[in-house]
Design an enzyme around this catalytic site. Structure first.
Site, PDB file in Angstrom:
ATOM      1  CB  THR A 124     -12.616   9.207  15.300  1.00 17.80           C
ATOM      2  OG1 THR A 124     -13.818   8.641  15.914  1.00 17.80           O
ATOM      3  CG2 THR A 124     -11.445   8.548  16.160  1.00 17.80           C
ATOM      4  CG  ASP A 125     -17.116  10.833  17.607  1.00 23.01           C
ATOM      5  OD1 ASP A 125     -16.550   9.969  17.246  1.00 23.01           O
ATOM      6  OD2 ASP A 125     -18.418  11.142  17.610  1.00 23.01           O
ATOM      7  CD  GLU A 126     -15.705   5.469  17.977  1.00 20.93           C
ATOM      8  OE1 GLU A 126     -15.105   4.649  18.711  1.00 20.93           O
ATOM      9  OE2 GLU A 126     -16.190   5.260  16.999  1.00 20.93           O
ATOM     10  CE1 TYR A 149     -10.755   3.477  14.745  1.00 20.33           C
ATOM     11  CE2 TYR A 149     -12.422   4.310  16.254  1.00 20.33           C
ATOM     12  CZ  TYR A 149     -11.324   4.361  15.000  1.00 20.33           C
ATOM     13  OH  TYR A 149     -11.884   5.700  14.124  1.00 20.33           O
ATOM     14  CE  LYS A 153      -8.192   7.510  13.791  1.00 16.90           C
ATOM     15  NZ  LYS A 153      -7.626   7.602  12.325  1.00 16.90           N
TER      16      LYS A 153
HETATM   17  P1  NAD Z   1     -12.609   1.859   6.368  1.00 22.90           P
HETATM   18  O1  NAD Z   1     -12.340   0.771   7.496  1.00 22.90           O
HETATM   19  O2  NAD Z   1     -13.898   1.825   5.344  1.00 22.90           O
HETATM   20  O3  NAD Z   1     -11.073   2.040   5.493  1.00 22.90           O
HETATM   21  C1  NAD Z   1      -9.812   1.967   6.091  1.00 22.90           C
HETATM   22  C2  NAD Z   1      -9.229   1.756   4.635  1.00 22.90           C
HETATM   23  O4  NAD Z   1      -7.522   1.924   4.991  1.00 22.90           O
HETATM   24  C3  NAD Z   1      -9.210   0.460   4.127  1.00 22.90           C
HETATM   25  O5  NAD Z   1      -9.286   0.666   2.550  1.00 22.90           O
HETATM   26  C4  NAD Z   1      -7.971  -0.055   4.092  1.00 22.90           C
HETATM   27  O6  NAD Z   1      -7.526  -1.373   3.273  1.00 22.90           O
HETATM   28  C5  NAD Z   1      -7.054   0.820   4.490  1.00 22.90           C
HETATM   29  N1  NAD Z   1      -5.849   0.515   5.448  1.00 22.90           N
HETATM   30  C6  NAD Z   1      -5.958  -0.073   6.596  1.00 22.90           C
HETATM   31  N2  NAD Z   1      -4.517  -0.379   7.004  1.00 22.90           N
HETATM   32  C7  NAD Z   1      -3.783   0.076   6.241  1.00 22.90           C
HETATM   33  C8  NAD Z   1      -2.372   0.209   5.949  1.00 22.90           C
HETATM   34  N3  NAD Z   1      -1.675  -0.149   7.243  1.00 22.90           N
HETATM   35  N4  NAD Z   1      -1.897   0.908   5.054  1.00 22.90           N
HETATM   36  C9  NAD Z   1      -2.599   1.337   4.064  1.00 22.90           C
HETATM   37  N5  NAD Z   1      -3.991   1.291   3.860  1.00 22.90           N
HETATM   38  C10 NAD Z   1      -4.490   0.695   5.091  1.00 22.90           C
HETATM   39  O7  NAD Z   1     -12.492   3.137   7.323  1.00 22.90           O
HETATM   40  P2  NAD Z   1     -13.437   4.533   7.074  1.00 22.90           P
HETATM   41  O8  NAD Z   1     -14.728   4.454   8.022  1.00 22.90           O
HETATM   42  O9  NAD Z   1     -13.272   4.932   5.691  1.00 22.90           O
HETATM   43  O10 NAD Z   1     -12.655   5.375   8.061  1.00 22.90           O
HETATM   44  C11 NAD Z   1     -11.610   6.170   7.589  1.00 22.90           C
HETATM   45  C12 NAD Z   1     -10.834   7.107   8.489  1.00 22.90           C
HETATM   46  O11 NAD Z   1     -11.919   8.042   9.207  1.00 22.90           O
HETATM   47  C13 NAD Z   1     -10.137   6.187   9.669  1.00 22.90           C
HETATM   48  O12 NAD Z   1      -9.007   7.034   9.910  1.00 22.90           O
HETATM   49  C14 NAD Z   1     -11.138   6.431  11.038  1.00 22.90           C
HETATM   50  O13 NAD Z   1     -10.429   6.290  11.975  1.00 22.90           O
HETATM   51  C15 NAD Z   1     -11.704   7.796  10.577  1.00 22.90           C
HETATM   52  N6  NAD Z   1     -13.201   7.910  10.993  1.00 22.90           N
HETATM   53  C16 NAD Z   1     -14.083   7.182  10.651  1.00 22.90           C
HETATM   54  C17 NAD Z   1     -15.555   7.531  10.935  1.00 22.90           C
HETATM   55  C18 NAD Z   1     -16.654   6.481  10.519  1.00 22.90           C
HETATM   56  O14 NAD Z   1     -17.563   6.475  11.075  1.00 22.90           O
HETATM   57  N7  NAD Z   1     -16.590   5.683   9.682  1.00 22.90           N
HETATM   58  C19 NAD Z   1     -15.637   8.430  11.843  1.00 22.90           C
HETATM   59  C20 NAD Z   1     -14.599   9.279  12.077  1.00 22.90           C
HETATM   60  C21 NAD Z   1     -13.367   9.136  11.716  1.00 22.90           C
HETATM   61  P1  TYD Z   2     -20.248   1.024  15.199  1.00 22.95           P
HETATM   62  O1  TYD Z   2     -21.159   0.994  13.686  1.00 22.95           O
HETATM   63  O2  TYD Z   2     -19.467  -0.282  15.336  1.00 22.95           O
HETATM   64  O3  TYD Z   2     -19.485   2.392  15.198  1.00 22.95           O
HETATM   65  P2  TYD Z   2     -18.803   2.852  16.661  1.00 22.95           P
HETATM   66  O4  TYD Z   2     -18.949   1.932  17.824  1.00 22.95           O
HETATM   67  O5  TYD Z   2     -17.441   3.136  16.237  1.00 22.95           O
HETATM   68  O6  TYD Z   2     -19.809   4.063  17.288  1.00 22.95           O
HETATM   69  O7  TYD Z   2     -21.398   0.991  16.246  1.00 22.95           O
HETATM   70  C1  TYD Z   2     -22.393   2.054  16.560  1.00 22.95           C
HETATM   71  C2  TYD Z   2     -23.142   1.798  17.561  1.00 22.95           C
HETATM   72  O8  TYD Z   2     -24.044   0.534  17.202  1.00 22.95           O
HETATM   73  C3  TYD Z   2     -22.381   1.365  18.909  1.00 22.95           C
HETATM   74  O9  TYD Z   2     -23.380   1.833  19.891  1.00 22.95           O
HETATM   75  C4  TYD Z   2     -22.529  -0.268  18.812  1.00 22.95           C
HETATM   76  C5  TYD Z   2     -23.790  -0.342  18.246  1.00 22.95           C
HETATM   77  N1  TYD Z   2     -23.858  -1.768  17.352  1.00 22.95           N
HETATM   78  C6  TYD Z   2     -24.708  -2.555  17.758  1.00 22.95           C
HETATM   79  O10 TYD Z   2     -25.488  -2.356  18.634  1.00 22.95           O
HETATM   80  N2  TYD Z   2     -24.614  -3.633  17.165  1.00 22.95           N
HETATM   81  C7  TYD Z   2     -24.047  -4.119  15.922  1.00 22.95           C
HETATM   82  O11 TYD Z   2     -24.022  -5.275  15.472  1.00 22.95           O
HETATM   83  C8  TYD Z   2     -23.097  -2.907  15.807  1.00 22.95           C
HETATM   84  C9  TYD Z   2     -22.127  -3.317  14.768  1.00 22.95           C
HETATM   85  C10 TYD Z   2     -22.838  -2.017  16.400  1.00 22.95           C
END
Ligand code: NAD
Ligand code: TYD
Length: 338
Positions: A124-126, A149, A153
């Site tokens: 992730t970019d985070e 988090y 990562k």
């Molecule tokens: P999500 O929370 O929707 O899904 C995570 C999945 O992982 C779930 O199905 C959960 O059951 C499974 N999981 C958790 N712990 C586990 C374990 N110990 N063993 C097996 N499975 C397990 O997440 P997402 O938003 O789909 O993100 C997927 C990946 O992409 C993550 O690694 C996250 O860091 C990365 N990512 C997400 C975003 C975003 O905006 N959502 C952006 C950049 C990177």
């Molecule tokens: P989020 O979807 O939790 O993603 P991330 O923190 O991983 O970028 O949040 C996106 C942005 O929205 C972040 O600046 C936090 C803000 N946010 C709120 O203001 N209210 C909320 O209820 C949530 C979940 C996020």
């Protein structure tokens, strides 16, 4: 090609599995997922009978299980499995270290032991931390994570790098910006606000709401991973972004307009500790070297996403009950105490 997708019952993983099965119908997919609160087999109901798809319920921290799966001719591992919500990582960091760090290490060991062709770590970019008003992170920017988090990562990324450097494991890391689209769990900003606004419930904006994220429609992330899988260079890191930077208030306005709901639903609440002010990625490397670019503009992506949540109320209403409501009650109390 036989691909082990971990965390494939989550938001991006399930979109990725469907993307791969529709673009490469002869590929085989094994989905290993623990089914935490964020894992949902409803996300995959339309492909569950596909002959080339197999689901295994299990934990990436379970070394024996992981070895048994990888030994069975897995060519590629794509590791999506993770705890992913920043707020939850503030209340309960331990599970983030277990899954995101130790779990990744167990997958790396198995990849090494059974000589998989490629290990793709979905990061992730985070991991880069927070930016000021200008500039964007490149792949060589320092890792300065601010939440448990993002620290977990970043730790996983460093382990992946070390397995490449020390043991010669064929690994690639991708770092994507915030995703949005169908099947995103309604605790993240966009699906939480759409589903709340649909029922005229409050939209809790953290702090001044001027925090900036760089948004990408989930299908464009899957398309980028397709490029990395087929054309990516081993040992490299690829940033993935649409360069659609928006403040949280801008997004909220768009959602409210689309749903014809009043701005009075917005409630400014206490800020998240160590809240990263701005994320933005320079993704010229994947664009120039692998020829990827996003298809959906932010306006198109958000319109499709709002329409999807309107059309799929059953999917999210099933989630927004019991355990989910209990979490939110706790979350509001804990946040006020921080
Ligand atoms: P999500 O929370 O929707 O899904 C995570 C999945 O992982 C779930 O199905 C959960 O059951 C499974 N999981 C958790 N712990 C586990 C374990 N110990 N063993 C097996 N499975 C397990 O997440 P997402 O938003 O789909 O993100 C997927 C990946 O992409 C993550 O690694 C996250 O860091 C990365 N990512 C997400 C975003 C975003 O905006 N959502 C952006 C950049 C990177
Ligand atoms: P989020 O979807 O939790 O993603 P991330 O923190 O991983 O970028 O949040 C996106 C942005 O929205 C972040 O600046 C936090 C803000 N946010 C709120 O203001 N209210 C909320 O209820 C949530 C979940 C996020």
């Amino acid at each position: 090609m036989k691909i082990l997708v971990t965390g494939g019952a989550g938001f991006i993983g399930s979109n990725f599995i469907k993307y791969i099965l529709s673009h490469y119908p002869h590929y085989e997919i094994v989905n290993l997922d623990k089914l935490t609160y964020a894992g949902n087999l409803d996300n995959l109901s339309d492909i569950e009978d596909n002959q080339n798809y197999q689901f295994i319920k299990g934990d990436i921290c379970d070394q024996k299980l992981v070895e048994r799966i990888v030994e069975d001719k897995i060519d590629v591992i794509v590791n999506f499995a993770a705890e992913t919500h920043v707020d939850r990582s503030i209340y309960d960091p331990k599970i983030f270290v277990e899954t995101n760090v130790l779990g990744t290490q167990i997958l790396l060991e198995s990849a090494l032991k059974f000589k998989t062709d490629i290990f793709i770590q979905i990061s992730t970019d985070e991991v880069y931390g927070s930016l000021g008003k200008v500039g964007a992170f490149t792949e060589s920017s320092p890792l300065l994570p601010n939440s448990p988090y993002s620290a977990s990562k970043a730790s996983a990324d460093l382990l992946v790098r070390s397995y490449f450097k020390t043991f010669g494991l064929s690994a690639i890391i991708t770092r994507c910006t915030n995703n949005y689209g169908p099947y995103q769990f309604p605790e993240k900003l966009i699906p939480l606000f759409i589903t709340n606004a649909l029922f005229s419930q409050e939209l809790p904006i953290y702090g001044d709401g001027l925090y900036i994220r760089d948004w990408l429609y989930v299908e464009d992330h899957c398309k980028a991973l397709d490029s990395v899988l087929h054309k990516g260079k081993i040992g490299e890191i690829y940033n993935i972004s649409g360069s659609y930077e928006k403040t949280n208030l801008e997004i909220t306005d768009l959602i409210l307009k689309k749903l014809n709901q009043p701005k009075s639903l917005i409630k400014h609440v206490k800020d998240r500790p160590a809240h990263d002010r701005r994320y933005a990625l320079d993704s010229s490397k994947i664009r120039n070297e692998l020829g990827w670019k996003p298809d959906a503009s932010f306006e198109e992506g958000i319109a499709k996403t709002v329409d999807w949540y309107i059309a799929n109320q059953k999917w999210w209403q099933k989630i927004k009950t019991g355990e989910y409501l209990e979490y939110y009650q706790k979350h509001y109390v804990l946040r006020e105490k921080m």
